[in-house]
Design a protein around this motif. Structure first.
Motif, mmCIF file in Angstrom:
data_model
loop_
_atom_site.group_PDB
_atom_site.id
_atom_site.type_symbol
_atom_site.label_atom_id
_atom_site.label_comp_id
_atom_site.label_asym_id
_atom_site.label_seq_id
_atom_site.Cartn_x
_atom_site.Cartn_y
_atom_site.Cartn_z
ATOM 1 N N SER A 87 2.027 9.172 2.409
ATOM 2 C CA SER A 87 0.678 9.288 3.309
ATOM 3 C C SER A 87 0.488 10.340 4.353
ATOM 4 N N LYS A 89 -4.338 7.980 3.357
ATOM 5 C CA LYS A 89 -4.879 9.086 3.487
ATOM 6 C C LYS A 89 -6.116 9.109 4.075
ATOM 7 N N GLY A 90 -6.315 9.843 5.038
ATOM 8 C CA GLY A 90 -7.716 10.230 5.569
ATOM 9 C C GLY A 90 -7.856 10.365 7.190
ATOM 10 N N GLN A 97 0.957 -0.974 -0.014
ATOM 11 C CA GLN A 97 0.000 0.280 -0.174
ATOM 12 C C GLN A 97 0.915 1.270 -0.091
ATOM 13 N N LYS A 131 -10.084 2.170 4.956
ATOM 14 C CA LYS A 131 -10.563 3.417 4.844
ATOM 15 C C LYS A 131 -9.462 4.502 4.201
ATOM 16 N N LEU A 132 -8.056 3.858 4.763
ATOM 17 C CA LEU A 132 -7.233 4.849 4.136
ATOM 18 C C LEU A 132 -6.634 4.491 2.874
ATOM 19 N N TYR A 133 -6.913 3.353 2.444
ATOM 20 C CA TYR A 133 -6.398 2.777 1.062
ATOM 21 C C TYR A 133 -6.851 3.974 0.085
ATOM 22 N N GLN A 134 -6.026 4.326 -0.796
ATOM 23 C CA GLN A 134 -6.192 5.121 -2.066
ATOM 24 C C GLN A 134 -6.535 4.408 -3.341
ATOM 25 N N GLY A 185 0.288 5.706 -0.126
ATOM 26 C CA GLY A 185 -0.401 6.985 0.021
ATOM 27 C C GLY A 185 -1.845 6.758 0.748
#
Length: 427
Positions: free
Chosen positions: A249, A11-12, A7, A424-427, A9
């Motif tokens: 990230s 982000k969130g 993984q 939820k953070l995976y782009q 990036g």
């Protein structure tokens, strides 16, 4: 289970699960106080639910409407003998702290747990509690659970120099001291998390802390309170590290508890050169804040001495952080890791080395050589929730191969929605 790998990036924003230590104690204090205690943001993980069920077994009326938990306390004297032995599940906090509460009862209680609990050393709690007049013993003349706790309503105060730095042991003694006749004095080896001291004050009790010396008079009566549990920095730690070591990230964590006795990991991140910002929020009882981390160039440091109790539960994920820092990181004075859910010194070194890390276990810590590239492997949590979550964050770095995690179900002990929140953070 097969873990997510490769993984970039992340982000969130994440709302961190509620603090495990405060959730446990909110039930305990509500049960032994007089009147009603309401608990908002209670952590409904397996460990904390074990505490809730234990006090229901002891005759305390506890209601959960899915939002707020209401504890109808009737004081220490309102506890009643359980009909059967009490099952604490995987919770070391439950079995150690409840021993101090049961020390002042007029009945006998048996406590047991899972296979991990059966290996947890208990003399550190039983010896001082027995000095106060209770009769506590382990299974077959050992110090290991199942435990039998025969209480007395004539507990004597104690002056006790702690041989280990342990918030659980300190808290058990404090719960007993609240019921003893006279002043107890506890001298800590190193300052440990002070949620119990804070909550004694919050529930109307009196306690004096001067450096490593704690003084408390008994017996005391406590009064029910409204408790708002902040997010757990030990759960936040996994996302803090992910945001620092995964390329490109930026992660924002909301409502993270910032009790100064728990924030050692934030000091370590700053010392290693991590990009971290802290925006304080929360109330006077439970300090909290918004934490933001971004991918950072990190360097190795030494972690030892008085900071260790302030990050003891975060050391597995800090070890992973160190594998991605330039140079060597040395962790010392962390022998307490050997008596957690598993021997975390050996578990961290064994499992991360399987993935290509360069870690040497020592008698009281780890020597971690960075920066290393991690690869696929079959790894295990050993039934330890923090090892399991650490290995998932490690797997995110893997570009070559897959990572299979055995005993992944242990993660629900403290963070039932961990994989869902991470995704939820995976782009």
């Amino acid at each position: 289970m097969k873990l997510a790998v490769n993984q970039m990036g992340l982000k969130g924003e994440i709302n961190i699960p509620s603090d495990k230590s405060i959730s446990h104690r909110s039930i305990m204090f509500g049960a032994i106080a007089n009147g009603t205690t309401t608990i908002k943001n209670f952590l409904r993980g397996d460990d904390c639910l074990s505490t809730l069920k234990a006090f229901q077994d002891l005759g305390v009326k506890i209601e959960d409407d899915g939002d707020i938990i209401t504890v109808h306390g009737t004081g220490f004297s309102g506890l009643k003998a359980a009909e059967n032995a009490i099952n604490v599940g995987n919770s070391g906090t439950t079995i150690r702290l409840i021993t101090g509460i049961l020390a002042g009862t007029t009945f006998t209680t048996e406590l047991f747990g899972d296979s991990s609990i059966a290996k947890r050393p208990m003399n550190r709690v039983l010896l001082p509690i027995n000095q106060m007049g209770a009769e506590c013993s382990g299974h077959d003349d050992t110090e290991f659970p199942p435990l039998t706790i025969k209480g007395t309503n004539h507990l004597q105060p104690i002056r006790y120099e702690m041989p280990v730095a342990s918030a659980q042991v300190k808290s058990a003694i404090l719960f007993a001291a609240l019921q003893a006749n006279g002043e107890s004095v506890i001298i800590e080896k190193e300052k440990t998390r002070d949620h119990t001291e804070d909550m004694i004050r919050q529930f109307g009790g009196e306690i004096t802390v001067s450096g490593k010396e704690i003084r408390i008079n008994g017996p005391q009566q406590l009064s029910g309170q409204a408790v708002n549990v902040p997010g757990d920095i030990s759960s936040a730690a996994f996302f803090l590290v992910a945001g620092l070591i995964i390329e490109n990230s930026r992660i924002v964590l909301n409502n993270v508890g910032l009790n100064p006795t728990r924030t050692g990991i934030l000091d370590v991140i700053e010392q290693m050169g991590g990009n971290l910002t802290i925006e304080e929020t929360g109330d006077k009882e439970n300090k909290a804040g918004k934490l933001t981390v971004e991918t950072s160039a990190l360097h190795g440091i030494e972690i030892s001495g008085e900071i260790i109790p302030r990050l003891i539960d975060e050391l597995p994920i800090i070890a992973l952080l160190a594998t991605q820092a330039q140079g060597t990181t040395v962790i010392r004075n962390a022998e307490e890791l050997k008596v957690k859910e598993t021997n975390r010194i050996d578990a961290v070194a064994t499992e991360l080395n399987k993935m290509g890390a360069s870690i040497e276990p020592t008698e009281d810590g780890l020597i971690i050589h960075g920066k290393t590239t991690l690869h696929g492997a079959t790894v295990t949590s050993y039934g330890d929730h923090r090892i399991g979550m650490m290995l998932q964050i490690a797997a995110l770095l893997v570009k070559d191969g897959s990572v299979e995690l055995e005993k992944s179900e242990a993660i629900s002990v403290s963070y039932p929605t961990f994989f869902e929140d991470l995704s939820k953070l995976y782009q």
